[in-house]
Design a protein around this motif. Sequence first.
Motif, PDB file in Angstrom:
ATOM      1  N   GLY A  47       1.595   0.045 -14.019  1.00 46.30           N
ATOM      2  CA  GLY A  47       1.855   1.065 -13.014  1.00 46.30           C
ATOM      3  C   GLY A  47       1.425   0.709 -11.616  1.00 46.30           C
ATOM      4  N   ALA A  48       0.829  -0.467 -11.429  1.00 49.09           N
ATOM      5  CA  ALA A  48       0.372  -0.845 -10.092  1.00 49.09           C
ATOM      6  C   ALA A  48       1.565  -1.093  -9.177  1.00 49.09           C
ATOM      7  CB  ALA A  48      -0.496  -2.097 -10.167  1.00 49.09           C
ATOM      8  N   GLN A  49       1.413  -0.707  -7.922  1.00 48.78           N
ATOM      9  CA  GLN A  49       2.397  -1.047  -6.902  1.00 48.78           C
ATOM     10  C   GLN A  49       2.129  -2.474  -6.457  1.00 48.78           C
ATOM     11  OE1 GLN A  49       3.512   0.197  -2.292  1.00 48.78           O
ATOM     12  NE2 GLN A  49       2.067   1.437  -3.438  1.00 48.78           N
ATOM     13  N   VAL A  50       3.114  -3.348  -6.601  1.00 57.23           N
ATOM     14  CA  VAL A  50       2.948  -4.770  -6.297  1.00 57.23           C
ATOM     15  C   VAL A  50       4.165  -5.249  -5.519  1.00 57.23           C
ATOM     16  CG1 VAL A  50       2.603  -7.092  -7.220  1.00 57.23           C
ATOM     17  CG2 VAL A  50       1.641  -5.125  -8.437  1.00 57.23           C
ATOM     18  N   GLY A  51       3.956  -5.793  -4.344  1.00 54.88           N
ATOM     19  CA  GLY A  51       5.078  -6.325  -3.578  1.00 54.88           C
ATOM     20  C   GLY A  51       4.647  -6.687  -2.178  1.00 54.88           C
ATOM     21  N   PHE A  52       5.425  -7.515  -1.511  1.00 54.23           N
ATOM     22  CA  PHE A  52       5.088  -7.900  -0.144  1.00 54.23           C
ATOM     23  C   PHE A  52       5.217  -6.707   0.802  1.00 54.23           C
ATOM     24  CE2 PHE A  52       6.115  -9.896   4.004  1.00 54.23           C
ATOM     25  CZ  PHE A  52       4.889 -10.489   4.210  1.00 54.23           C
ATOM     26  N   ALA A  53       6.249  -5.897   0.599  1.00 53.83           N
ATOM     27  CA  ALA A  53       6.461  -4.742   1.461  1.00 53.83           C
ATOM     28  C   ALA A  53       5.723  -3.526   0.917  1.00 53.83           C
ATOM     29  CB  ALA A  53       7.957  -4.433   1.570  1.00 53.83           C
ATOM     30  N   GLY A  54       4.870  -2.936   1.742  1.00 54.58           N
ATOM     31  CA  GLY A  54       4.170  -1.726   1.345  1.00 54.58           C
ATOM     32  C   GLY A  54       5.090  -0.519   1.357  1.00 54.58           C
ATOM     33  N   SER A  55       4.610   0.588   0.817  1.00 50.20           N
ATOM     34  CA  SER A  55       5.468   1.763   0.637  1.00 50.20           C
ATOM     35  C   SER A  55       5.969   2.342   1.957  1.00 50.20           C
ATOM     36  CB  SER A  55       4.702   2.840  -0.143  1.00 50.20           C
ATOM     37  OG  SER A  55       3.526   3.214   0.555  1.00 50.20           O
ATOM     38  N   ARG A  56       5.256   2.138   3.067  1.00 48.57           N
ATOM     39  CA  ARG A  56       5.654   2.733   4.341  1.00 48.57           C
ATOM     40  C   ARG A  56       6.547   1.836   5.176  1.00 48.57           C
ATOM     41  NH1 ARG A  56       0.005   5.717   6.306  1.00 48.57           N
ATOM     42  NH2 ARG A  56      -0.328   6.883   4.359  1.00 48.57           N
ATOM     43  N   VAL A  57       6.760   0.601   4.745  1.00 47.55           N
ATOM     44  CA  VAL A  57       7.559  -0.325   5.564  1.00 47.55           C
ATOM     45  C   VAL A  57       8.792  -0.858   4.849  1.00 47.55           C
ATOM     46  CG1 VAL A  57       5.561  -1.026   6.914  1.00 47.55           C
ATOM     47  CG2 VAL A  57       6.140  -2.298   4.856  1.00 47.55           C
TER      48      VAL A  57
END
Length: 455
Positions: free
Chosen positions: A176-186
């Motif tokens: 369930g972790a959020q993983v990625g180069f782009a964060g949720s706001r960008v």
Amino acid sequence: MPAEPSLRMTARETIALLTGAAGFTEHRPPPRTLPLDGPLGWAGYDAARERAAERTGEDESVVYGTGVVGDRECVLLAFEFGFLGGSLGQLTGDRLEAAYGLALTRRLPLVALVATGGSRMQEGMVALTQLQRVAAASARLRAAGLAQIAVVRDPTTGGGWATVGAGADVVLALPGAQVGFAGSRVRPPDADPYAYSAEGQFAAGQVDAVVPGAQLPGTVALWLRALGAGGVGEEPRSAAPLPRARPSSTSGLPASGREAVERARSSQRPRAEAYLADYFTVRLPLHGDRCGSTDPGLLTGFGLRADGQPVAYVAQCGTATRPAGYRAAARTIRLADRLGVPVLTLVDTPGAANDAEAERAGAGAAIADTFAAIAAARVPVTTLVIGEGGSGGALALAAPGNTHVTADSYFSVIAPELAAAILKRPPEETGATADQLRLRPQDLVELGIARSIVS
């Protein structure tokens, strides 16, 4: 049953989850004095830092030191997301560089417990350039043959993901972790959230395993044992032992080329899973090619044998191997070589995938890279052909001078049906063509291609 640890554990809670009663010894770099409100003079930055310190009990977004996980000492670094979103600033860079330096000095593996929103906006480009410091420190560990494991927590985004996280040798993620180069706001407003999740990154071959928190201490401990080899400048390990031949529905050696091909293609003969299950007591898969793809027909990873010996493995499963499979194979072989772990390859493929999609995905380059990885390996590579050995797609995984075969296998420059077609022979001459190719196990030994027939 113990409760499942929270996705948003603090840095120290996460360290304690891994080290348990063994404890943790914190280290700190030499202190540095920053200008008022940081290098940019960002109004209110010092006040924000003070509030973060009051809230978390930390004075920076990273905690690091030494500890024992399982039975292995290591350097642990953990991000405190509650401190300005676990962001990377100049002082964070000091701590990260010091953590990598501690691992290098002590010759210990490094375990990074990552939870970060990326570079710290209030420090501008000074914060962003900390990523270069981290990359250089990580490169020094790689050059020294020391393992790096990342556990990505919620969230792991931005430069922290693109260096400490994705740059590790093994990447584990909490469910369930959020993983990625782009964060949720960008990220784009219509972006698929699954692509930015631990599970989505696993599906894309960017994460090796999604591990529930309760299983994390045991999993990391096993990885430290499997990767904890000598490294550069130390005595190389002995070659991986040959697997035992698994029971087959037939016995003896094939009398003809046609029979050899039929036996290798039989659904009744043992496959890679049977060999790996017999060979290892523990298997730790590596997953994906780190380029966005996976090949379920090729298994890679590290394992522990009954005597505790670590061995890296690359195993074909009887299907046409895709470019992602060859890239994953090359990644595994190079990692094992850097860490001083011997390699076992199991060859079993009709050949490399030859469809248009495979060509667009770079089949030739991926196969070439696998040949290069084995050719450059300083650790011993042991190969067992357990089924079909179809042309260059199989040879790419074969160790020169240390390839062995089973009685259920063949190895050929080309499949006999295709050879007959190229020679414009009728289908009924396929058997005779197979004989001419001398592809039986006993032929391969006589020709010097294989060292032995494993019984």
